[in-house]
Enzyme design. Structure first.
Site, PDB file in Angstrom:
ATOM      1  N   PHE A 190      12.991 -11.996  -4.708  1.00  0.00           N
ATOM      2  CA  PHE A 190      11.773 -11.280  -4.354  1.00  0.00           C
ATOM      3  C   PHE A 190      11.068 -10.833  -5.619  1.00  0.00           C
ATOM      4  O   PHE A 190      11.698 -10.711  -6.670  1.00  0.00           O
ATOM      5  CB  PHE A 190      12.100 -10.076  -3.466  1.00  0.00           C
ATOM      6  N   GLN A 225      -1.288  -0.412  -3.034  1.00  0.00           N
ATOM      7  CA  GLN A 225      -0.852  -1.780  -3.329  1.00  0.00           C
ATOM      8  C   GLN A 225      -1.652  -2.820  -2.546  1.00  0.00           C
ATOM      9  O   GLN A 225      -1.823  -2.691  -1.347  1.00  0.00           O
ATOM     10  CB  GLN A 225       0.623  -1.941  -2.972  1.00  0.00           C
ATOM     11  N   HIS A 279      -1.287  -6.507  -1.519  1.00  0.00           N
ATOM     12  CA  HIS A 279      -0.289  -7.582  -1.441  1.00  0.00           C
ATOM     13  C   HIS A 279      -0.986  -8.901  -1.723  1.00  0.00           C
ATOM     14  O   HIS A 279      -2.046  -9.169  -1.166  1.00  0.00           O
ATOM     15  CB  HIS A 279       0.339  -7.582  -0.044  1.00  0.00           C
ATOM     16  N   LEU A 326      -0.286 -10.205   6.824  1.00  0.00           N
ATOM     17  CA  LEU A 326       0.709 -10.380   5.758  1.00  0.00           C
ATOM     18  C   LEU A 326       1.456 -11.700   5.874  1.00  0.00           C
ATOM     19  O   LEU A 326       1.924 -12.077   6.945  1.00  0.00           O
ATOM     20  CB  LEU A 326       1.712  -9.222   5.856  1.00  0.00           C
ATOM     21  N   GLU A 380       6.181 -12.139   0.719  1.00  0.00           N
ATOM     22  CA  GLU A 380       6.549 -12.576  -0.613  1.00  0.00           C
ATOM     23  C   GLU A 380       7.818 -13.438  -0.569  1.00  0.00           C
ATOM     24  O   GLU A 380       8.065 -14.239  -1.463  1.00  0.00           O
ATOM     25  CB  GLU A 380       6.829 -11.303  -1.424  1.00  0.00           C
ATOM     26  N   ARG A 413       3.658  -7.358  -7.566  1.00  0.00           N
ATOM     27  CA  ARG A 413       2.509  -7.633  -6.705  1.00  0.00           C
ATOM     28  C   ARG A 413       1.177  -7.311  -7.368  1.00  0.00           C
ATOM     29  O   ARG A 413       0.186  -8.024  -7.166  1.00  0.00           O
ATOM     30  CB  ARG A 413       2.644  -6.848  -5.405  1.00  0.00           C
ATOM     31  N   HIS A 449      -2.204  -3.065   1.383  1.00  0.00           N
ATOM     32  CA  HIS A 449      -0.892  -3.162   2.009  1.00  0.00           C
ATOM     33  C   HIS A 449      -0.125  -1.850   2.075  1.00  0.00           C
ATOM     34  O   HIS A 449       0.468  -1.535   3.099  1.00  0.00           O
ATOM     35  CB  HIS A 449      -0.088  -4.197   1.217  1.00  0.00           C
ATOM     36  N   ARG A 481       4.752  -0.524  -5.985  1.00  0.00           N
ATOM     37  CA  ARG A 481       6.042  -0.690  -5.324  1.00  0.00           C
ATOM     38  C   ARG A 481       6.518  -2.134  -5.411  1.00  0.00           C
ATOM     39  O   ARG A 481       5.726  -3.059  -5.259  1.00  0.00           O
ATOM     40  CB  ARG A 481       5.929  -0.288  -3.852  1.00  0.00           C
TER      41      ARG A 481
END
Lengths: 254, 584
Positions: free
Chosen positions: B116, B240, B242, B252, B255, B286, B353, B394
């Site tokens: 990730f 954030q 994404h 979404l 990832e 991100r 996000h 994050r």
């Protein structure tokens, strides 16, 4: 990489002024106003690639703020917006206008078999009660919990994969003719969630759950009409899961 | 009006709220209030996984995880909190497995793990497999598993109850939480919940953006309730984006798609992330990937007739792998775009996000009224809170972790606190604010519509405070938000009834969004540097001398009733890691 198909998709999408006129025919009911439910038509200008939910929002936000429905995630994960669209149970956020013949009026009404409270909002409590009744949680008898995770083979994990997808939207249960006629029937969603544990190799309460479903309002009421499988927005083979539970009741193998 | 008394009241029934409820119900009489049904919460939309250094598939340890979290947050992370997050991650995952969560498995039968963004071996050497997952519906499985265990524990839920106000009473010169005021959607009735401890776990604020992965219901109700009562909000400028939302819709696409080998490409088919992040490439953090995407688009290498997106290419991955590991997101591409991910790349763009900022808490989940003072009886956990484990950005899979680690901690701390104290007296006329708010909206004859104002808010936020910001764009947003707040006074609703009045609730939610958008923009304007998710083109570098500190925003009301925002700052907790240049 970019194929002609994709170019077409993008070119169509880029032509965002491509709006069509559709009629939403919505079943309205508000007991504060009238004891009777009525159909009401709304004409909308909408991009056919938008969702039925987008159409309902256009009505609520631009035309009639009293139109009432549940929704949250808007992409088929939270299970809030199951409704009958053109006579079939679907999620409004997973149904595109272009896929349901916008030439004719699009009918939208509440799911059946649960008491309508206002417009498209129904009483979900009996549905969740049936779910809770099948003991939808892992039960183990071991006295010493393992320090690390329990081991489970990929094959054992795969055995109940399909029924872990359930989002409790009630599209299946409220499409079932047996449930319409007998509100005591557990309904497909509760059985799907029982299946999810009965066939989980880590669980040790399958016998208990099978006995619950052996009840007169349990799995034997299923008439395998496949409405539930057709209605499931998550593509779960609901009828198959119910049949597997029936088979497990006979063979006591799971 | 009904008055209820509970030891512990939890606001919100997503991952953090239900994880807290499982703990607090065992220890105290607990009520969980949710404006939805528990299983509708947006935790269920999380896809890719939950980070924990289990080391099931390759070498890993919690210290590497801590470092990645601190670096991912661009050194605005409180390092003591990040260490707790990474250490307790392992038990948090094992606890969920024991509760029944069906994780994907390795050939040995242990929990499988995948790569990730931003998670690395040995402080950035190479990507590491740290994300524990259940296909691409890990959040769904966490939400279901926690709800199942709430059913098992007999947790008491109040479904479709909107918490609209936080009650605070001053005792011996100390402001304490006395309870909350809630509105019952089905009946329109107002309920007072007097509680020894209140835990906010009501999620994010993403709906002030237009292109967002967030649910319609993510309107920052918890943040707004405490902010209105004079408590601060921390680091609200950090939001954030994404990298991979479905083009134009914002839905979404995990990832995990890149963790499984997916590649981002521009219109020339170039794997452009190699230029921006030579080591981690498509798995950089991100904020880095989202900026890279927009740089490609701005420099004319975007895809499609308008060049306004790029591609997520999964076509080189075997269809069996997509079916087994990424079934939901490939289905989204088919349903919403009508394309086949086996053969066609997916058009994507960054999507709003996650709020890194929120209600400031310490590591026990206790809410702070300034840089250090705890508000007795008030707790927060999950996206609504700012511990701060996410800092300025994050890492993917750290939010599902956050809700489990800090949801559990808040649940235990709140219930144990409730045992040590009596009820705090309710303020006189506790429902006053909510009653007047509802009456004003119900009887208003103004000519502004909720839908119109919300659309204008979302458009200005997308245009001015998204991935790239400048003093000028932020000022534009601040002015527009001020105008919208003024117009909001003339909002009226059509539904005047009591039963399921979602028209009324949407109006209240819009008010919350406007308050929080203003806090975000004002906080962003003052942060004259670039860090994590907050990128200022006019100040492109990180400025550790002046800005390695948390923003604390307070609502002030002057003698004339005029509202304003006062900004203060709080030091970052540093333990083992000195700030370094951030490269991926």
């Amino acid at each position: 990489m970019a194929t002609p198909v994709l170019d077409k998709v993008e070119a169509e999408a880029a032509a965002s002024d491509h709006l069509i006129t559709v009629t939403f025919r919505v079943r309205r009911f508000n007991p504060e106003v009238s004891a009777d439910a009525v159909w009401e038509d709304f004409q909308l200008e909408i991009d056919p690639k938008e969702r039925v939910l987008d159409g309902l929002h256009k009505i609520k936000w631009d035309v009639d703020g009293t139109l009432t429905f549940r929704r949250s995630c808007a992409h088929g994960i939270c299970g809030s917006d199951a409704m009958r669209i053109n006579g079939k149970n679907r999620l409004a956020c997973k149904t595109l206008i272009k896929d349901i013949n916008p030439e004719k009026p699009i009918t939208v009404e509440p799911i059946k078999g649960l008491t309508v409270l206002k417009d498209l909002v129904v009483d979900m409590e009996p549905f969740f009660q049936a779910y809770r009744d099948v003991m939808p949680f892992l039960i183990t008898k071991e006295t010493n919990e393992p320090t690390r995770e329990r081991l489970q083979s990929a094959e054992d994990r795969e055995r109940f994969d399909d029924t872990t997808k359930c989002i409790l939207c009630a599209a299946c249960t409220s499409s079932c003719p047996v449930f319409w006629n007998d509100g005591q029937y557990f309904g497909p969603a509760a059985i799907v969630n029982a299946h999810r544990f009965i066939f989980d190799s880590r669980d040790e309460a399958a016998e208990q759950r099978l006995e619950i479903l052996n009840d007169r309002d349990g799995v034997w009421r299923c008439r395998t009409t496949f409405n539930c499988t057709d209605a499931c927005p998550r593509g779960i083979e609901v009828t198959k899961a119910i049949q597997e539970v029936k088979r497990a009741l006979i063979t006591r193998r799971f | 009006m009904k008055i209820h008394k509970y030891d512990t009241v939890i606001v919100g029934a997503g991952g953090a709220g239900m994880r807290a409820a499982i703990e607090s119900t065992k220890r105290s009489r607990t009520a969980v209030l949710t404006k939805l049904y528990p299983t509708r919460s947006h935790t269920g939309a999380a896809q890719g996984g939950m980070a924990a250094a289990l080391a099931n598939v390759e070498e890993d340890n919690w210290e590497w995880h801590t470092f990645d979290t601190v670096k991912g947050g661009d050194y605005l992370v409180d390092q003591d909190a990040a260490e707790i997050l990474a250490k307790e991650a392992i038990d948090a995952v094992l606890d969920l497995e024991k509760m029944g969560l069906p994780f994907n498995r390795t050939p040995n039968g242990t929990i499988d793990q995948r790569r990730f963004g931003g998670h690395s071996r040995n402080h950035g050497e190479a990507p590491v497999r740290r994300s524990c997952y259940a296909a691409d519906r890990t959040g769904h499985m966490i939400l279901q598993t926690l709800y199942q265990n709430c059913v098992k524990e007999g947790v008491e839920f109040f479904n479709e109850f909107y918490v609209l106000d936080q009650l605070i009473t001053e005792e011996d010169g100390v402001k304490k939480s006395a309870g909350v005021v809630a509105y019952e959607l089905a009946t329109g009735e107002i309920h007072i919940f007097q509680a020894k401890a209140v835990i906010y776990a009501s999620g994010g604020t993403g709906k002030f953006f237009k292109v967002t992965s967030n649910a319609h219901t993510l309107t920052g109700d918890g943040q707004a309730a405490v902010y209105r009562r004079g408590l601060p909000l921390e680091d609200m400028e950090f939001f954030q984006f994404h990298p991979t939302g479905i083009w134009r819709m914002g839905i979404l696409l995990t990832e995990g798609a890149r963790g499984e080998g997916g590649i981002l490409r521009n219109k020339d088919g170039e794997r452009f992330m190699e230029k921006y992040a030579p080591v981690m490439k498509d798995l950089a953090s991100r904020d880095v990937v989202s900026r890279s995407i927009y740089t490609e688009i701005r420099e004319g290498r975007g895809c499609g007739p308008e060049g306004d997106h790029v591609y997520l290419d999964l076509t080189h991955l075997p269809p069996e792998q997509l079916d087994a590991k990424l079934p939901d997101i490939t289905e989204f591409a088919r349903t919403y775009l009508g394309i086949e991910p086996y053969t066609d790349p997916i058009p994507i763009q960054p999507t709003a996000h996650y709020a890194m900022g929120g209600i400031p808490t310490n590591v026990e989940g206790e809410v702070l009224s300034d840089n250090t003072t705890v508000v007795p009886g008030l707790y927060a956990a999950g996206e609504v809170a700012c511990v701060s484990v996410h800092g300025a950005n994050r890492l993917g899979t750290n939010s599902l972790l956050d809700i489990n680690v800090f949801g559990r901690r808040a649940g235990i701390a709140a219930a144990e606190y409730a045992h040590t104290v009596g009820f705090v007296e309710l303020p006189e006329n506790p429902a006053e604010f909510v009653v007047s708010q509802i009456e004003r909206l119900r009887t208003s004859t103004g000519n502004e519509r909720v839908g119109t104002l919300r659309r204008e808010l979302q458009e200005t936020m997308d245009a001015n405070v998204m991935v790239f910001r400048t003093e000028q764009t932020i000022k534009t947003a601040v002015e527009k938000i001020a105008e919208l707040r003024e117009r909001y006074k003339n909002v009226s609703i059509q539904d005047k009834g009591r039963r399921f009045n979602t028209d009324l609730l949407e109006a209240i939610e819009l008010g919350n969004l406007l308050d929080l958008a203003e806090v975000m923009a004002v906080s962003a304007l003052a942060r004259k540097e670039s860090r994590g998710g907050h990128y200022r083109e006019d100040y492109p570098n990180r400025d550790d001398v002046n800005f390695m500190r948390h923003t604390m925003a307070y609502r002030e009301v002057g003698d004339d009733g005029a509202e304003s925002i006062r900004l203060d700052y709080k030091p970052v907790v540093q333990t083992r890691y000195q700030p370094m240049e951030r490269k991926y």
